[in-house]
Write an enzyme that holds these catalytic residues in place. Structure first.
Site, PDB file in Angstrom:
ATOM      1  N   LYS A  77       0.711  -1.086  -0.281  1.00  0.00           N
ATOM      2  CA  LYS A  77      -0.155  -0.204   0.339  1.00  0.00           C
ATOM      3  C   LYS A  77       0.518   1.486  -0.041  1.00  0.00           C
ATOM      4  O   LYS A  77       2.271   1.236   0.904  1.00  0.00           O
ATOM      5  CB  LYS A  77      -1.048   0.401   1.168  1.00  0.00           C
ATOM      6  CG  LYS A  77      -1.993   1.359   1.229  1.00  0.00           C
ATOM      7  CD  LYS A  77      -2.336   0.922   2.066  1.00  0.00           C
ATOM      8  CE  LYS A  77      -3.750   2.214   2.695  1.00  0.00           C
ATOM      9  NZ  LYS A  77      -4.744   2.129   3.724  1.00  0.00           N
ATOM     10  N   SER A 152      -9.908   2.364   3.189  1.00  0.00           N
ATOM     11  CA  SER A 152      -8.795   3.130   2.203  1.00  0.00           C
ATOM     12  C   SER A 152      -7.854   2.395   1.513  1.00  0.00           C
ATOM     13  O   SER A 152      -7.095   2.552   0.440  1.00  0.00           O
ATOM     14  CB  SER A 152      -7.872   3.905   3.049  1.00  0.00           C
ATOM     15  OG  SER A 152      -6.866   3.099   4.305  1.00  0.00           O
ATOM     16  N   SER A 176     -10.272   0.042   7.176  1.00  0.00           N
ATOM     17  CA  SER A 176      -9.532  -0.135   5.995  1.00  0.00           C
ATOM     18  C   SER A 176      -8.970  -1.067   5.184  1.00  0.00           C
ATOM     19  O   SER A 176      -8.398  -0.940   4.647  1.00  0.00           O
ATOM     20  CB  SER A 176      -8.764   1.662   6.315  1.00  0.00           C
ATOM     21  OG  SER A 176      -9.045   2.697   5.900  1.00  0.00           O
TER      22      SER A 176
END
Lengths: 484, 483, 107
Positions: A77, A152, A176
């Site tokens: 990420k 997210s 998330s």
């Protein structure tokens, strides 16, 4: 097909010499090239670095190294600092930021021999539940390109679902990892707060953030978490406690496992969602688990609590983005105030600004007691509720999200509607508890998630229960069409 | 009228703790490095970095707390103080707010008239220092150096107990002495290791209510503190007497113009939005640790002063001067030990007098003195045994200081031994009297002042070496005997 | 779970002035066009979190951390960092003679 193999199986083939890391990496890089344009999951591919790391892994293996993750490709990420590689956090503010160091999570996986294929798209500064706030454009859900993948860690989830890597890393502050895992049909694990180092993970809400993993299965996730977890002297909130062997206990029989059915989770649960959860509970009872009804009376307050605590912490964490030492700077600032206001006004997107302002407000003079202090008290009540529940049950079971993936653009008008996507996941963050989401079926052709929440440092039992479910079902092996 | 008014003063002192590394990172705290060469990722507030607390900073804070008889918190919390300024890279300073590490202590100060006064210390807490803004050579811009960012500070807040600029200076000096005694701060005000802000307000004598206060920032010398407070006191009184109101604001002392002026950029009240720093956990201090630190404390200044006064029969004033630092106290005691306790006063006078002047003149610390305690005691021994007079000893001292020789070597080289042979002195006296018949007649006629003339002449003839006491005695006899 | 959804009417709203003050404290430039959207959404959020007032927290201590019973680790006082300013400043917006350059700071 290489990308459908588990980490265990990939490791086996690599060690038998049936496959090299370079070949495996080339396979995934080709998939990214072909499939990423439709998904926008990867924003910074690193093919050269990946092939070079793969060659190193092959050499290490030839020298006798047998680490389980050696030579197996991942995508990080874009919230984890990666030395020499752009780390954008999904924001214009860091569009030009080349991180000068590796996050501890990145360094540990690198040491374990992981090959980094690139950086995954995400909601800007980890603020969002749909990956629509990224400066680099929304991520599409591989199950339906008109739908969001969740957020997210939307890029990480979409990449895991489309098998652009063997696994991806993510972060979970209010859900998330778990929420996008549920919406994209992958397994996502958020560890106990303090289990994994936060050093090098760009901070959103310091007392809630945790790094975790998205993969095809709990077994794969266990191997990755093993390498990520552990004490880090660079992180004062990192817990100095030994990391158990998560893989070793995956096969423990579930007889006698007490599953808590949270009254608050099942109240008002959408019927088709509820049906899938009940099916899952039946799988567990068939495996020998028992169910106990428990109640966490303060849990309904978890979303408002979160939306005071998280913005408060982020409003302070994001003050360092000021156009002075790194990152975006506005052009021709006429004075210091202008430098700050325009660099930040132009560098940050709307949701980030909204949360910074919310946080500034709840910490400000006259409002601190009513909001921030109050929220931290309610946080303790929620945590105490969980503690009381775990005196009666081993794990809590329930849904991960209220609905399947929604349309891109469908919820952008009102922030509250978006915030309510996290109602089942936020409690675990507030209490610092570990949680996992696994695929458990479909609603309207879209994946739905089953959530398990464990007590502090209960990753072992959590992954064990998740794995046993995945031995008895095959939801986690379904593939979105076009990405098989 | 000034006497209708009372000034109320509180001081906030920021002492840079003498740790090797910064409070939350492993960067060096050494002074004077080229810009940004001692600023790592944590100091620069890069995305993703986290603070880890320096054990020595905690220990130093506890030492200070114990030395002022304060309560040391067994649980203290770091809080974020949020504001934007270029020398504050995170956009917040990690400090302590509701639960500081030290609270409620006091120190005693000695006033000019010898009276003592107790000044309360409200609290002392740990925090990090900011960087520096530089303006030279940058048109319309400033350059930020973050070497200093993250240096540990102990912020020491006094109660508003002081009632004059002199009291404030005495307090500041006492704290300065104390932190150096404890070896927690080098007290170097030029380098910014010891900074003082003064909160000053005035009120009509007899009033219980506090007036509006102004904060004067960054006073980096005792003299400036005194002058700034004096100026500010007058300014406020004049302002109120002419119908105005004192504004709560931050002011800077201008040492060229000798006045305080308002700081424009900080006029808006800042809402610091304090909250506990989630990247740090509460600091826990055990009773065992406190006990261990307490047992490691050196003899403190008040105790040393009392002991010197008692053991060496010194005045309170002298004892105070000689305990201004551990080094001065050690020097004095070493000198006295070698000389003999009976001569403590002589040693005291010389340490406070000649030695101090020489150190000041050459800008040296006593540790770098060109005349050590052994050498000084050697010189003083020659006064005690009358080899040389006290006046002559000053000359010898200067030679020792510049040439690095010991007293005996200088005395021998310059042939400075005192003349103590009565016969020899009498001989010179006779010669001088014989050479000055008019003065003799005038003296015997009543001009007593001429005694000094004869003394001077004998001294001149003996190159200052005649023992003054003997000379006086013998001269008196000769002048009065009429022979 | 039955949690309050977005309310149709806002009971306590923020004014434009409130939002301007907050934006200033947070050093965020909000344009005239953007302002009404922020006023509405921030009011909506504040209204939503006002829900917290209903909880009985009379005897509850605030919880700053999920790590109960843990205290701050202390690290030894040692210099562990080397000078890497060239690497760090390679990417900086404006550097001169090793200093980070900003518009004049007025003291």
């Amino acid at each position: 097909m290489l990308h459908t193999l588990s980490i265990d199986e990939l490791g086996r083939r690599l060690s038998l010499g049936e496959l090299s890391s370079v070949e495996l990496t080339q396979h995934f890089l080709a998939r990214i090239e072909r499939l990423n344009p439709s998904l926008n999951a990867v924003i910074t591919p690193t093919p050269e670095q990946a092939l070079s790391d793969a060659a190193v892994a092959d050499r290490r293996r030839a020298a006798g190294d047998k680490a389980p993750l050696l030579g197996i490709p991942l995508i990080h990420k874009d919230i984890f600092c990666t030395d020499g590689v752009r780390t954008s956090c999904g924001s214009r503010m860091l569009d030009n930021f080349i991180a000068p160091y590796d996050a501890t999570v990145v360094a540990r996986l690198k040491a374990a021999g992981a090959v980094m294929l690139g950086k995954a798209n995400m909601d800007e500064f980890a603020m969002g539940s749909s990956n629509e706030t990224s400066y680099y454009g929304p991520v599409k859900n591989p199950w339906d390109l008109s739908k969001v993948p969740g957020g997210s860690s939307g890029g990480s989830a979409a990449a895991a679902a489309a098998r652009l890597a063997a696994y991806t890393t993510g972060t979970d502050t209010g859900g998330s990892i778990r929420q996008p895992a549920a919406l994209t049909g992958v397994t996502g694990v958020k560890p106990t707060y303090g289990r994994v180092s936060r050093y090098g993970m760009i901070a959103f809400a310091s007392s809630l953030d945790q790094a975790g993993v998205l993969a095809e299965s709990a077994a794969d996730a266990a191997l990755v978490l093993q390498a990520m977890a552990g004490f880090d002297p660079l992180d004062s909130t990192s817990v100095d406690a030994p990391v158990p062997d998560y893989h070793a206990t995956l096969g423990t029989p579930l007889k006698g496992l007490r599953l808590g059915l949270l009254r608050e989770f099942f109240e008002g649960l959408e019927p088709r969602n509820a049906a899938l959860i009940r099916d899952a509970i039946e799988v567990y009872t068939a495996l020998g688990a028992t169910t106990v009804e428990v109640s966490l009376p303060h849990l309904p307050m978890s979303v408002p609590t979160y939306y005071v605590v998280a913005p408060a912490e982020c409003s302070s964490n994001l003050s360092r983005f000021d156009g002075v030492r790194f990152g975006y700077r506005c052009s021709h600032p006429k004075d210091l105030m202008d430098l700050y206001k325009r660099s930040r006004g132009e560098g940050f997107g709307a949701e980030v600004k909204r949360r910074i302002m919310t946080g500034t407000y709840v910490l400000s003079a006259g409002y601190f007691d009513a909001y921030y202090l109050k929220a931290q008290k309610v946080r303790r009540l929620i945590t105490d509720d969980f503690r009381a529940a775990f005196a009666q049950v081993d794990l809590v079971i329930g849904p991960t999200t209220p609905t399947p993936a929604f349309g891109i653009g469908a919820k952008m008008d009102d922030p509250i509607t978006m915030y309510l996507n996290d109602i089942y996941t936020i409690g675990a963050n507030l209490a610092g508890l570990p949680g996992v989401s696994m695929p458990c079926g479909f609603v309207d052709g879209l994946p739905m998630g089953l959530q398990l929440i464990g007590p502090h440092f209960g990753e072992g039992p959590l992954l064990n229960a998740a794995h046993q479910y995945q031995q008895a079902t095959d939801w986690h092996r379904r593939r979105p069409s076009g990405y098989e | 009228m000034m006497s209708d008014w009372e000034v109320v003063i509180g001081l906030e002192i920021h002492a840079q703790l003498a740790t090797r590394s910064k409070i939350f990172s492993g960067s060096s705290t050494a002074y004077g490095a080229p810009p940004n060469t001692q600023a790592n990722l944590v100091d620069l507030a890069y995305p993703g970095v986290l603070p880890v607390l320096n054990a020595a900073a905690v220990r130093m804070a506890v030492k200070f707390g114990l030395a002022i008889g304060a309560a040391v918190a067994q649980r203290s919390v770091f809080a974020r103080k949020n504001y934007f300024y270029p020398d504050l890279p995170k956009g917040y300073q990690i400090s302590q707010y509701e639960l500081p590490i030290v609270s409620k202590g006091s120190i005693s100060i000695v006033l000019d008239d010898g009276a003592t006064k107790t000044v309360g210390v409200t609290r002392a807490h740990l925090e990090e220092d900011a960087g520096k803004s530089l303006h030279e050579g940058l048109a319309n811009a400033s350059g930020i150096d973050l070497n200093r960012a993250g240096t540990p500070l102990l912020e020491i807040v006094s109660e508003p107990d002081m009632r004059s600029a002199k009291e404030a200076v005495a307090y500041m000096k006492k704290i300065h002495t104390l932190v150096r005694y404890l070896e927690i701060c080098d007290g170097n005000m030029q380098e910014g290791s010891f900074r003082c802000d003064a909160n000053v307000s005035v009120r009509r004598r007899g009033s219980e209510k506090l007036g509006t206060r102004a904060e004067i920032k960054n006073l980096n010398s005792f003299r400036f503190v005194e002058k700034a407070i004096q100026y500010e006191t007058s300014r406020q009184i004049e302002l109120i007497e002419s119908g105005g109101k004192v504004v709560q604001e931050t002011r800077l002392y201008d040492s060229d113009k000798h006045e305080t002026r308002s700081m424009r950029s900080k006029e808006e009240a800042n809402d610091y939005r304090y909250f506990p720093d989630p990247d740090l956990l509460p600091v826990q201090i055990s009773t065992d640790f406190i006990r261990e630190v307490a047992s490691s404390l050196p003899e403190l200044p008040d105790h040393k002063a009392a002991r010197l006064a008692r053991d060496y029969a010194l005045s309170a004033y002298d004892a105070g001067v000689l305990s201004a630092s551990r080094e001065i106290g050690a020097y004095f005691e070493d000198t006295t030990a070698r000389l003999g306790a009976a001569h403590a006063k002589l040693a005291a006078n010389w340490v406070m007098g000649e030695l101090s002047s020489a150190l000041n003149r050459d800008n040296l610390d006593i540790a770098d003195s060109r005349v050590g305690a052994a050498a000084l005691s050697g010189l003083l021994a020659r006064i005690v045994d009358a080899t040389i007079s006290g006046k002559m000893a000053k000359e010898v001292f200067e030679a020792m200081w510049s040439e690095g020789k010991d007293a005996d070597a200088v005395i021998a080289a310059k042939g400075l031994k005192q003349i103590t042979n009565s016969g020899e002195i009498e001989g010179v006296i006779d010669a001088v009297i014989a050479a000055n018949p008019k003065q003799l007649a005038d003296y015997r006629a009543g001009k007593d002042k001429l005694f000094g003339f004869f003394v001077g002449q004998v001294m001149k003839a003996t190159e200052g070496k005649a023992n003054p006491a003997q000379l006086n005695e013998l001269l008196k006899n000769k002048l009065h005997s009429g022979s | 779970m039955r949690t309050r959804s977005a309310p149709k009417t806002v009971h306590m709203s923020l004014t434009r002035q409130d939002v301007e003050k907050i934006a200033h404290l947070a050093r965020l430039e909000i344009t005239d066009q953007e302002m009404p959207v922020y006023v509405t959404s921030l009011s909506s959020i504040v209204n939503f979190v006002d829900e917290l007032a209903r909880a009985d927290t009379k005897d509850t201590l605030p919880m700053a951390h999920p790590l109960t019973g843990q205290h701050q680790r202390l690290r030894p006082d040692a210099v562990t960092e080397a000078d890497r300013h060239e690497k760090y400043q390679a990417n900086a917006p404006s550097v001169q003679a090793g200093l980070y350059v900003v518009p004049r700071v007025i003291e």
